[in-house]
Each structure stands twice: as C-alpha cells, then as structure tokens.
Design an enzyme around this catalytic site. Structure first.
Site, PDB file in Angstrom:
ATOM      1  N   ASP A 162     -15.554  39.959   6.424  1.00 29.60           N
ATOM      2  CA  ASP A 162     -15.045  40.574   7.256  1.00 29.60           C
ATOM      3  C   ASP A 162     -13.946  39.975   8.392  1.00 29.60           C
ATOM      4  O   ASP A 162     -12.477  39.817   8.600  1.00 29.60           O
ATOM      5  CB  ASP A 162     -15.645  41.460   8.190  1.00 29.60           C
ATOM      6  CG  ASP A 162     -16.702  42.252   7.515  1.00 29.60           C
ATOM      7  OD1 ASP A 162     -16.227  43.262   6.764  1.00 29.60           O
ATOM      8  OD2 ASP A 162     -17.541  42.429   7.697  1.00 29.60           O
ATOM      9  N   HIS A 190     -21.023  45.265   9.667  1.00 30.17           N
ATOM     10  CA  HIS A 190     -20.484  45.410   8.141  1.00 30.17           C
ATOM     11  C   HIS A 190     -20.350  46.448   7.222  1.00 30.17           C
ATOM     12  O   HIS A 190     -21.012  47.219   6.707  1.00 30.17           O
ATOM     13  CB  HIS A 190     -21.021  44.186   7.559  1.00 30.17           C
ATOM     14  CG  HIS A 190     -20.322  44.276   5.781  1.00 30.17           C
ATOM     15  ND1 HIS A 190     -19.403  43.574   5.875  1.00 30.17           N
ATOM     16  CD2 HIS A 190     -21.418  43.804   4.478  1.00 30.17           C
ATOM     17  CE1 HIS A 190     -18.930  43.582   4.110  1.00 30.17           C
ATOM     18  NE2 HIS A 190     -19.882  44.641   4.328  1.00 30.17           N
TER      19      HIS A 190
END
Ligand code: NAD
Ligand code: LMR
Length: 331
Positions: A162, A190
């Site tokens: 990410d 996440h």
C-alpha cells in the site's frame, strides 16, 4: 560463504507470490549480497501443492544462486519452522472478484493458530514473523496470540504494498520519480479502510501538498485508488497481485533489517502500544523507524481532523475483525 546463513521459512511457497518471492530471497534482495540463506518452504499437505513445490525447488536448483545454502520443502509445519530466523506467512486462500479481504477471516484465520504454535515451538530464539496472507493484520493477530512466549515486537503484517502504491500515485500526479516521495504512512488495516496519509508525505523533502495542490484529488481519488488497488488488480488480472506483493515483502524485510534513512520512515502493521490512541494489542499499520534491529513507532506525526476520522474508521474495522475471530474461537 563466510557469514552464517539466515534461515527463512515461506508458507504457500508454491503459490503465485511464492513464485516471485523465493527467487528474490535466494538472490540476496532481502539480506544483502554477502548473506547466505537457507530456505524452508512450506506447502499444504496436498499432492498437487507438493508437486508444484517440487517444481519450484527444481527451478531454484537451476538458478545455482551463490547465496542459497539449502532448500528444504515440506508440508509439516513443525519441520518447516525449525530454526527459522524469519517466517514469511504467505500461504492462504486469496480473495476472488467481488470479495472483501475480511470475507477470508473464517477461511484463512484457522491456518494462523497452528502456524503461530509451530513457530513458537520450533523457530530460532530471534524469530521475526511477517504475515502477508490476507486478511494479514488479523491473521497476524491470531498467530501472535497463539505464540505468547514470542515478544510482540517480532510480529509484522504487510502494508508496504500500500505504501509503494501510494508513493507511485503521488509521484505520477506530481510528475516526479517515485523515489522523490518519502514519509508515506499507511495507517491501519491492509484493506479498503486503510488511510494513505498524504498530509505528512513529502515530495523532494517538502510537504506533498506543496507539489500537489489538487486537494479534491488527494482527499478523494488518491485515497480510494490506493484503498481499492488490490481489487482493481484482481479485476484486471483475474488473480490477486503477486509480483508487487512479493516485492513489497522484500522491501518490508529489507527496511526492518537496516537503519531507516534519516528523516524518512516506512509503514508496517505492528502490535499497537496505544500510540495515537489506537487500541493496544491491535495489529495496526503505523509510521515506523528502526536501527535495523529495534524498531519504534514514529511519534508526533501531526494528525488533523480529516486524518483522525480516517484513522478511526480503519481502527474500527480492525476491532470488528478481532471481534469476529474471537467469536470464531481463534484468539
Ligand atoms: P496463491 O493461491 O497463488 O498461493 C497460495 C499458496 O498457499 C498455495 O500454493 C496454497 O497451496 C498455499 N497454502 C494454502 N494454505 C496453506 C497452508 N495452510 N500452509 C501452507 N501453504 C498453504 O495465492 P497468492 O496469490 O500467492 O496469495 C497468497 C496470500 O497473500 C493471499 O491471502 C493473498 O490475498 C495475500 N496477499 C496479500 C497482500 C498484502 O499486501 N498483504 C498482497 C497480495 C496478496
Ligand atoms: C492486494 O492488496 O493486492 C492484496 O491484498 C490482494 C487483495 O486481496 O486485495
């Protein structure tokens, strides 16, 4: 080989991520060009999976990697985690089109109780664990809670993909190279609630907002592109991200084993100590700095009202996930 080898276990070694990750580890991408490694490759006790793993081992042989000291394939987790310094927990079922990562809680959660116990029983005394298999924050929470004698600061869940995605998006918008983007925090889970914090990110050492004045884009499409990138890749490829995930796993271990460059930080989910008001014990992604062995959560990163609301949303989701796995009897 002068240095003693580092022993690394990888679960799901015959899977998509494994197929990228193993070759990077064996080539020295994680621990450096003078550090030999032993690989302990763990797969399901299933004929097809183990046959696939045999093929992967043949290809590792065929690379004749100078740093690869040994390769040990197994479907026995006690055997697989024996003496490991790093355990990379990748093996689990990936989500398909239309699924959220938390839909995987009941499918994948139970894998991590057994693996946590096997790590506690068999790994080296300095073991560190990185969970990649989804939902990775909560799978890590399950494994950590199944291995109470291993200090909580040895457990990590991956949000580096990410971070890398966010850097790349900001760099493209600002017309700079991705290396110009630093201090990129991913807060939280996440998942689609994660918060990529553009307020504190820097471009060429200055606030990213100096280079990107399009606040509407930053608060809207930027955040949602990063949050939903995994789903977009599944949609495009018909399969979940693999090479970029393996790359992020390499980046995570690399960053945790070397001093963090001055005035930068990296993102990884760790066991919350209550910093930033996040409930203690949740596996929450924070800005992290390390000297290569001990890490700390970077304190005093400014959190404004906008950021606070986003951080709360992702914390709430992690609390919900924890309640769900508590109900399932996994922690
Ligand atoms: P894959 O299906 O290609 O491979 C998974 C492998 O794990 C398979 O070979 C399977 O046999 C094996 N496996 C399943 N259960 C196992 C167990 N109990 N023990 C050992 N091996 C087991 O999937 P993939 O694309 O490699 O993805 C793996 C996981 O990583 C998925 O959960 C995916 O969602 C996750 N992922 C996480 C991130 C992240 O950023 N954290 C990014 C991408 C993918
Ligand atoms: C990703 O972010 O690409 C992975 O976590 C796969 C997924 O399920 O989104």
């Amino acid at each position: 080989m002068s240095k003693a080898p580092i022993t690394v276990a990888v679960t799901g070694a015959a899977g998509q991520i494994g197929y990228s990750l193993l070759f990077r580890i064996a080539s020295g991408a994680l621990f450096g060009a003078d550090q030999p490694v032993n690989l302990r490759l763990i797969e399901r006790n299933d004929e097809k999976a183990m046959k696939g793993l045999t093929g992967v081992c043949m290809e590792l042989d065929d690379c004749a990697f100078p740093l690869l000291n040994s390769v040990h394939p197994t479907c026995d987790i006690d055997d697989g985690f024996t003496g490991v310094n790093w355990a990379l927990l990748v093996g689990s079922v990936p989500r398909g089109p239309g699924m959220e990562r938390k839909d995987l809680l009941s499918i994948n959660g139970k894998i991590f109780t057994g693996q946590g116990q096997a790590i506690e029983k068999n790994a080296a005394s300095d073991v560190r664990v990185l969970v990649v298999g989804n939902p990775c924050n909560t799978n890590c929470l399950i494994a950590m809670n199944s291995a109470k004698s291993i200090p909580t600061d040895r457990w990590f869940a991956m949000t580096r993909l990410d971070e890398n995605r966010a850097k790349s998006q900001l760099a493209a918008k600002a017309g700079v190279h991705s290396t110009a983007v630093t201090n990129m925090t991913i807060w939280g889970n996440h998942s689609a609630t994660q918060y990529p914090d553009f307020f504190n990110a820097k471009i060429n050492g200055k606030p990213a907002t100096d280079s990107i004045s399009d606040t509407e884009w930053l608060q809207g499409p930027f955040i949602s592109t990063v949050q939903k990138r995994g789903a977009a890749i599944i949609e495009a490829r018909g399969l979940s991200s693999a090479a970029s995930a393996a790359n992020a796993a390499c980046d995570t271990v690399y960053s945790l084993t070397r001093p963090t460059p001055a005035s930068d930080w990296t993102s990884v989910a760790v066991c919350s100590d209550g910093s930033y008001g996040i409930e203690k014990g949740l596996m929450f992604s924070f800005p992290i700095r390390t000297d290569g062995s001990k890490w700390e959560i970077v304190q005093d990163v400014p959190v404004n009202e906008f950021s606070q609301a986003k951080i709360k949303a992702t914390e709430d989701e992690l609390k919900e996930e924890r309640a769900a796995v508590t109900e399932l009897g996994l922690i």
